[in-house]
Design a protein around this motif. Sequence first.
Motif, PDB file in Angstrom:
ATOM      1  N   THR A  73      11.208   2.354  10.819  1.00  0.00           N
ATOM      2  CA  THR A  73      11.022   2.887   9.477  1.00  0.00           C
ATOM      3  C   THR A  73      12.149   3.873   9.169  1.00  0.00           C
ATOM      4  N   ALA A  74      12.120   4.421   7.965  1.00  0.00           N
ATOM      5  CA  ALA A  74      13.115   5.433   7.605  1.00  0.00           C
ATOM      6  C   ALA A  74      13.037   6.636   8.531  1.00  0.00           C
ATOM      7  N   VAL A  75      11.824   7.007   8.920  1.00  0.00           N
ATOM      8  CA  VAL A  75      11.647   8.138   9.830  1.00  0.00           C
ATOM      9  C   VAL A  75      12.257   7.830  11.193  1.00  0.00           C
ATOM     10  N   ASP A  76      12.054   6.614  11.664  1.00  0.00           N
ATOM     11  CA  ASP A  76      12.617   6.218  12.954  1.00  0.00           C
ATOM     12  C   ASP A  76      14.141   6.230  12.923  1.00  0.00           C
ATOM     13  N   ARG A  77      14.714   5.992  11.734  1.00  0.00           N
ATOM     14  CA  ARG A  77      16.165   5.922  11.597  1.00  0.00           C
ATOM     15  C   ARG A  77      16.830   7.297  11.509  1.00  0.00           C
TER      16      ARG A  77
ATOM     17  N   GLY B 153       4.346   4.156   9.294  1.00  0.00           N
ATOM     18  CA  GLY B 153       3.378   3.140   8.925  1.00  0.00           C
ATOM     19  C   GLY B 153       3.834   2.206   7.836  1.00  0.00           C
ATOM     20  N   GLY B 154       5.071   2.389   7.346  1.00  0.00           N
ATOM     21  CA  GLY B 154       5.556   1.596   6.230  1.00  0.00           C
ATOM     22  C   GLY B 154       6.524   0.496   6.629  1.00  0.00           C
ATOM     23  N   HIS B 155       7.228  -0.006   5.647  1.00  0.00           N
ATOM     24  CA  HIS B 155       8.122  -1.156   5.831  1.00  0.00           C
ATOM     25  C   HIS B 155       9.294  -0.790   6.740  1.00  0.00           C
ATOM     26  N   PRO B 156       9.563  -1.602   7.795  1.00  0.00           N
ATOM     27  CA  PRO B 156      10.658  -1.308   8.729  1.00  0.00           C
ATOM     28  C   PRO B 156      11.881  -2.179   8.471  1.00  0.00           C
ATOM     29  N   ASP B 157      12.960  -1.881   9.194  1.00  0.00           N
ATOM     30  CA  ASP B 157      14.126  -2.762   9.188  1.00  0.00           C
ATOM     31  C   ASP B 157      13.898  -3.889  10.198  1.00  0.00           C
TER      32      ASP B 157
ATOM     33  N   VAL C 252       2.689   4.208  -5.074  1.00  0.00           N
ATOM     34  CA  VAL C 252       2.972   2.785  -5.288  1.00  0.00           C
ATOM     35  C   VAL C 252       3.064   2.008  -3.981  1.00  0.00           C
ATOM     36  N   ALA C 253       4.040   2.344  -3.149  1.00  0.00           N
ATOM     37  CA  ALA C 253       4.271   1.529  -1.954  1.00  0.00           C
ATOM     38  C   ALA C 253       5.020   2.316  -0.896  1.00  0.00           C
ATOM     39  N   ASN C 254       4.640   2.083   0.347  1.00  0.00           N
ATOM     40  CA  ASN C 254       5.328   2.685   1.493  1.00  0.00           C
ATOM     41  C   ASN C 254       6.484   1.767   1.901  1.00  0.00           C
ATOM     42  N   GLY C 255       7.435   1.594   0.973  1.00  0.00           N
ATOM     43  CA  GLY C 255       8.555   0.695   1.183  1.00  0.00           C
ATOM     44  C   GLY C 255       8.149  -0.754   0.977  1.00  0.00           C
ATOM     45  N   GLY C 256       9.093  -1.665   1.273  1.00  0.00           N
ATOM     46  CA  GLY C 256       8.807  -3.089   1.190  1.00  0.00           C
ATOM     47  C   GLY C 256       9.227  -3.750  -0.096  1.00  0.00           C
ATOM     48  N   PHE C 257       9.642  -2.988  -1.097  1.00  0.00           N
ATOM     49  CA  PHE C 257      10.056  -3.574  -2.363  1.00  0.00           C
ATOM     50  C   PHE C 257      11.576  -3.506  -2.499  1.00  0.00           C
ATOM     51  N   GLY C 258      12.076  -4.144  -3.550  1.00  0.00           N
ATOM     52  CA  GLY C 258      13.518  -4.077  -3.820  1.00  0.00           C
ATOM     53  C   GLY C 258      14.351  -4.818  -2.795  1.00  0.00           C
ATOM     54  N   PRO C 259      15.524  -4.287  -2.479  1.00  0.00           N
ATOM     55  CA  PRO C 259      16.421  -4.963  -1.538  1.00  0.00           C
ATOM     56  C   PRO C 259      16.004  -4.799  -0.083  1.00  0.00           C
TER      57      PRO C 259
ATOM     58  N   GLU D 143       0.840  -1.197   0.000  1.00  0.00           N
ATOM     59  CA  GLU D 143       0.000   0.000   0.000  1.00  0.00           C
ATOM     60  C   GLU D 143       0.878   1.251   0.000  1.00  0.00           C
ATOM     61  N   PRO D 144       0.438   2.323  -0.662  1.00  0.00           N
ATOM     62  CA  PRO D 144       1.212   3.566  -0.644  1.00  0.00           C
ATOM     63  C   PRO D 144       1.143   4.267   0.704  1.00  0.00           C
ATOM     64  N   ALA D 145       2.032   5.228   0.890  1.00  0.00           N
ATOM     65  CA  ALA D 145       2.057   6.032   2.115  1.00  0.00           C
ATOM     66  C   ALA D 145       1.022   7.150   2.020  1.00  0.00           C
ATOM     67  N   SER D 146       0.663   7.674   3.169  1.00  0.00           N
ATOM     68  CA  SER D 146      -0.254   8.816   3.189  1.00  0.00           C
ATOM     69  C   SER D 146       0.524  10.105   2.918  1.00  0.00           C
ATOM     70  N   VAL D 147      -0.197  11.105   2.474  1.00  0.00           N
ATOM     71  CA  VAL D 147       0.409  12.423   2.253  1.00  0.00           C
ATOM     72  C   VAL D 147       1.001  12.954   3.559  1.00  0.00           C
ATOM     73  N   ASP D 148       0.305  12.747   4.653  1.00  0.00           N
ATOM     74  CA  ASP D 148       0.786  13.228   5.952  1.00  0.00           C
ATOM     75  C   ASP D 148       2.090  12.542   6.355  1.00  0.00           C
ATOM     76  N   ALA D 149       2.209  11.237   6.080  1.00  0.00           N
ATOM     77  CA  ALA D 149       3.420  10.504   6.452  1.00  0.00           C
ATOM     78  C   ALA D 149       4.627  11.008   5.665  1.00  0.00           C
ATOM     79  N   VAL D 150       4.439  11.284   4.394  1.00  0.00           N
ATOM     80  CA  VAL D 150       5.535  11.808   3.585  1.00  0.00           C
ATOM     81  C   VAL D 150       5.901  13.216   4.037  1.00  0.00           C
ATOM     82  N   ALA D 151       4.894  14.029   4.315  1.00  0.00           N
ATOM     83  CA  ALA D 151       5.151  15.393   4.787  1.00  0.00           C
ATOM     84  C   ALA D 151       5.907  15.377   6.108  1.00  0.00           C
ATOM     85  N   GLU D 152       5.557  14.442   6.994  1.00  0.00           N
ATOM     86  CA  GLU D 152       6.252  14.327   8.274  1.00  0.00           C
ATOM     87  C   GLU D 152       7.722  13.963   8.058  1.00  0.00           C
ATOM     88  N   ALA D 153       7.989  13.037   7.143  1.00  0.00           N
ATOM     89  CA  ALA D 153       9.365  12.637   6.868  1.00  0.00           C
ATOM     90  C   ALA D 153      10.186  13.815   6.367  1.00  0.00           C
TER      91      ALA D 153
END
Length: 241
Positions: free
Chosen positions: A124-128, A115-119, A101-108, A72-82
């Motif tokens: 998440t990227a924001v947490d990092r 709210g997206g794919h974590p390590d 397209v996607a809130n992470g989770g694809f590729g390597p 699932e894609p990310a929300s506008v608010d989540a991207v703005a927060e990042a």
Amino acid sequence: MRDEEVFRAIADRVAALDYSDWVYVRPGDLDADGGWVPTPSAGDVRWIEERGSPAHRAAEAAGAVDPLPPLEPASVDAVAEAEQLLGHPLPPLLRRIYLEVANGGFGPGVLGVAGGHPDDMGRTAVDRLDPREPVGLFPVAYWGCGVYSYVDCSGTSAMMWGFDPNSGRAERSFFPEGISLTEWLSRWLDGRLRQPMLVQDPQTGVWRGATGAEHEAQALEVAELADRINQRRADGREARG
């Protein structure tokens, strides 16, 4: 590839549920003919195999590969927060992928925003994001073993950086990779992307990012190791039979 071509190719891969470098397969062994022979296992045990490997292709042909879940894609608010926390706008290509397209989770192992794919630590990227790290660098992917890929958002070129704490140097081992985000994603789509690797130059002793030739040499070593492991699996099955 241009940004639009990269975006469309990634969107197609995600829509086809064929978006990860790793797949989950039901346990089995490669037989002498390269077929997948199921191995009895308890519960819902799954093995992780590299996408495109002989084990993956054999398991896929035998119907032993689990489908990947939709992204699932990310929300506008989540991207703005990042962007607010980073202090810089995300590169347009990355921003569009997150939103459409996607809130992470694809590729390597592309990391998501909130709210997206974590390590593997659940971050998440924001947490990092860390104010002690170089300004403008955004952690875009996690490779495992503490290795990350970053994109420089402080300018318009969106150049990639690696982070590899495994060299024995200070923990924060950042180094430029010399390619843009667009090229980085293009290499993933073409199967040519390698994880950041910090090496010591044999001539100067200076630590730097690995060259293409050094990456290819490492990939060959990994492939040879995988072949040996698969052969041992096959030998073990023959011995049990």
